[in-house]
Design a protein around this motif. Structure first.
Motif, short mmCIF file in Angstrom:
data_model
loop_
_atom_site.label_atom_id
_atom_site.label_comp_id
_atom_site.label_asym_id
_atom_site.label_seq_id
_atom_site.Cartn_x
_atom_site.Cartn_y
_atom_site.Cartn_z
N ILE A 23 -43.67 4.21 44.40
CA ILE A 23 -42.79 5.20 45.01
C ILE A 23 -43.61 6.43 45.38
O ILE A 23 -44.45 6.89 44.60
N SER A 24 -43.40 6.93 46.58
CA SER A 24 -44.13 8.10 47.06
C SER A 24 -43.16 9.07 47.72
O SER A 24 -42.04 8.71 48.08
N PHE A 25 -43.62 10.31 47.91
CA PHE A 25 -42.70 11.40 48.26
C PHE A 25 -43.21 12.23 49.43
O PHE A 25 -43.18 13.46 49.41
N GLU A 26 -43.69 11.55 50.49
CA GLU A 26 -44.24 12.26 51.64
C GLU A 26 -43.20 13.15 52.32
O GLU A 26 -43.55 14.19 52.88
N ASN A 27 -41.95 12.76 52.28
CA ASN A 27 -40.90 13.53 52.95
C ASN A 27 -39.95 14.17 51.93
O ASN A 27 -38.73 14.21 52.13
N ALA A 28 -40.54 14.70 50.86
CA ALA A 28 -39.72 15.33 49.81
C ALA A 28 -38.92 16.49 50.34
O ALA A 28 -37.81 16.76 49.85
N VAL A 29 -39.44 17.18 51.34
CA VAL A 29 -38.72 18.34 51.87
C VAL A 29 -37.35 17.95 52.42
O VAL A 29 -36.42 18.75 52.42
N HIS A 30 -37.23 16.69 52.85
CA HIS A 30 -35.95 16.18 53.35
C HIS A 30 -35.33 15.16 52.38
O HIS A 30 -34.51 14.34 52.78
N HIS A 31 -35.75 15.22 51.13
CA HIS A 31 -35.12 14.47 50.03
C HIS A 31 -35.27 12.96 50.17
O HIS A 31 -34.42 12.20 49.70
N GLU A 32 -36.36 12.53 50.74
CA GLU A 32 -36.60 11.10 50.91
C GLU A 32 -37.80 10.63 50.08
O GLU A 32 -38.77 11.37 49.90
N PHE A 146 -46.19 5.89 40.32
CA PHE A 146 -45.57 7.09 40.88
C PHE A 146 -46.64 7.83 41.68
O PHE A 146 -47.51 8.52 41.12
N ASN A 147 -46.60 7.66 42.98
CA ASN A 147 -47.63 8.21 43.87
C ASN A 147 -47.29 9.67 44.18
O ASN A 147 -46.34 9.95 44.92
N THR A 148 -48.06 10.58 43.63
CA THR A 148 -47.79 12.01 43.81
C THR A 148 -48.75 12.67 44.79
O THR A 148 -48.90 13.89 44.79
N THR A 149 -49.40 11.88 45.64
CA THR A 149 -50.27 12.44 46.67
C THR A 149 -49.49 13.45 47.51
O THR A 149 -48.38 13.19 47.95
N GLY A 150 -50.07 14.60 47.71
CA GLY A 150 -49.39 15.66 48.44
C GLY A 150 -48.69 16.65 47.54
O GLY A 150 -48.21 17.69 47.98
N HIS A 151 -48.62 16.31 46.25
CA HIS A 151 -48.00 17.21 45.26
C HIS A 151 -48.95 17.30 44.06
O HIS A 151 -48.68 16.77 42.98
#
Length: 590
Positions: A23-32, A146-151
């Motif tokens: 799971i990764s969170f590249e678009n966390a700003v838009h809750h995806e 849990f892929n936290t790349t970018g955070h």
């Protein structure tokens, strides 16, 4: 979850058939979140993949599928596979080569104990709301990255077993589903208790000093709850984790899990949370014994496809609720006066409810799939038909404790016996089992009377006598007039704010929620202040005419006021030395 962990010491490498997630969170700003899953070694059979409809600790349905989209399936070579939809919650995949890889997008923006929230502050993951699964593969181990790349400042906290880096392990699907995960720039406190690690993870905007103060309270709670049972549970992997998120973007909640709990609230420690959130800590940690290991047979195995119903929630949730406030008092976090005062709201809610006419505690527990964070658009009559099993069980737990103390016994030792008989060996119990073990502890006749009167029926214990034994007193405000419905100021005037309870003067007079109050005895009334002023002039037994407007028509009803049924529980300042000593023994630290 009731699980057997004989194989937990086996290394991950010994499993040739492991379900893996990324799971990764590249678009966390838009809750995806972007989620990938691999299901290998399937043979040639059709694979059914699902999104859960329920979540451990919740009893209602939650259609998590509504936030899953962009689903694609491929085989081991990356070739796209056909997906059929037999129902709204699942996919059937055939024609694969023994491996099915899935990729999809998840939208998530509710942070609590049931749902998942992804934003720039954190990834707050409730596993059933996040990951597609296969029921057929439920015994397979699970590995998740849990892929936290970018955070770069995000850290990972979970009851899952850490492998290396951002990879974690669960022995099977149930344990995975029961393992909420907080990924954020959180703070951490931890200490050892009898060789086990107790951790408190806190995602918050506060200070280290505030956290230190809160942490000291948490440790006192751990000590006092351990004292009830005589020992901590044997936590899998030797660790228990509080996952607290006190942020303005979350929703207030608490949710127990086998070796962890979710704690969410909008109040930070410096803005009321120091006092306002600690009760949830007490409640949820008590669940690591009562409900996670002292577990109703009716919840085994937990069903991820249907609502989960149990008639034992008055005990699992209700007795836990009784200990919630009691533990805070024993830990010195609240005073005895504060604890006794806190009984009033719950006591009045339960014993002044007309719902007891319809359901006993077991049947109230059966209502959980309709009330436990369940949603509906049609109005319900719950003010007349439902009392929360949390509250009902809590007040019955209080009664049982005081009854046992009359016999020089106590509820602590009863709970300890239930723990030793059913919890520690993880043998699911039935309601009849609870009756039987109470009989062994306090005598068969005592157990028979308690269950006959208060569990299988809805009778009220003699609280006046029980409270007297511990230096408390209870009274009612019978000299005050009682109308029986709340009112509020609104844009259209003074209105009845919710449906009156059955048997109250307002109910008998035919008044209902939304009625606009126009006048009392021809005197115009337009504000709540004016209403309260007029009502204060009446006494119990007085009658008056009230004019209301509803459905565009004015009508007049006669109201006959009743004595105020509200109970007041307080410490008896004139109690005897003997009953004061009994109260101290009940409320003091162990």
């Amino acid at each position: 979850m009731r699980l057997f962990f004989a194989f937990l010491l086996c290394s991950v490498a010994c499993f040739s058939q492991t379900t893996t997630y990324n799971i990764s969170f590249e678009n966390a700003v838009h809750h995806e979140a972007n989620i990938k899953a691999s299901f290998p070694n399937l043979g040639s059979e059709v694979l059914t993949l699902r999104v859960s409809r329920t979540s451990p600790g919740r009893y209602a349905l939650h259609e998590f599928i509504k936030n899953v989209y962009g689903v694609k399936a491929t085989n081991s070579k990356g070739e796209e596979l056909k997906m059929n939809r037999p129902d709204p919650y699942s996919w059937k995949i055939s024609g694969h080569d023994g491996t099915v890889n899935i990729e999809y997008t998840l939208f998530a923006n509710r942070g609590d104990g049931t749902y998942t929230q992804i934003d720039l502050t954190h990834a707050h993951l409730n596993i059933p709301a996040t990951f597609i699964y296969s029921e057929k593969l439920k015994q397979r181990p699970v590995e998740v990255n849990f892929n936290t790349t970018g955070h770069p400042d995000w850290k990972i906290a979970t009851q899952l077993k850490h492998i290396s880096g951002n990879k974690y392990f669960a022995p099977n699907l149930y344990y995975f589903m029961d393992s909420p995960t907080e990924i954020s720039n959180f703070d951490l406190r931890q200490y050892q208790v009898d060789g086990q690690n107790i951790r408190f993870v806190l995602h918050h905007p506060g200070t280290d000093q505030e956290f230190d103060q809160y942490w000291e309270q948490v440790k006192k709670i751990v000590t006092q709850e351990k004292a009830v049972y005589g020992e901590l549970p044997k936590y899998d992997f030797g660790e228990y984790t509080f996952l607290a998120c006190y942020m303005p973007n979350v929703s207030g909640d608490g949710m127990e899990h086998r070796n962890s709990t979710i704690l969410t609230d909008v109040e930070s420690l410096g803005e009321g949370g120091m006092k306002g959130n600690i009760g949830t800590v007490s409640h949820e940690f008590f669940h690591s014994w009562n409900v996670e290991r002292i577990r109703p047979k009716s919840l085994e195995p937990f069903n991820f496809e249907k609502a989960n119903m149990s008639g034992a929630l008055w005990f699992a949730e209700g007795f836990t609720s009784y200990y919630t406030g009691l533990i805070l008092c024993r830990a010195g976090i609240t005073t005895p006066e504060e604890y006794v005062n806190s009984l009033n709201g719950t006591f009045n809610y339960v014993w002044n409810s007309p719902a007891l006419e319809y359901f006993n505690p077991i049947e109230m527990s059966y209502q959980a799939p309709f009330v436990d964070a369940a949603t509906s658009v049609d109005p319900v009559n719950r003010q007349n038909t439902f009392v929360s099993y949390y509250s009902y069980g809590s007040i019955l737990g209080l009664a049982l404790d005081l009854q046992l103390r009359e016999k020089e016994l106590n509820l602590d030792d009863f709970m300890k016996l239930v723990w030793e008989t059913y919890g520690e060996p993880e043998i699911p119990y039935t309601i009849d089992d609870l009756k039987e073990i109470l009989g062994k502890y306090a005598g068969k006749e005592f157990a028979s009377q308690f269950f006959s009167n208060y569990i299988y029926d809805s009778k009220m214990p003699n609280y006046e006598n029980l409270f007297n034994t511990v230096g408390l007193e209870i009274s009612q405000q019978t000299d005050q007039a009682y109308f029986g419905a709340s009112v509020r100021d609104s844009e259209k005037g003074l209105v009845i704010s919710k449906g009156p309870m059955k048997g109250t003067p307002a109910y008998i007079a035919g008044l209902d929620e939304g009625d606009k109050i126009v006048a009392i005895n021809s005197t115009e009334i337009s504000t709540k202040e004016a209403w309260e002023g007029e009502i204060s002039n009446f006494e119990p037994g007085d009658t008056f005419e009230v004019t209301v407007s509803s459905y565009g028509t004015e009508r007049t009803a006669e109201v006959k006021l009743q004595p105020n049924p509200t109970y007041i529980i307080k410490i008896d300042e004139n109690a005897s030395a003997l009953t004061k000593a009994a109260r101290k023994k009940w409320l003091s630290e162990k």
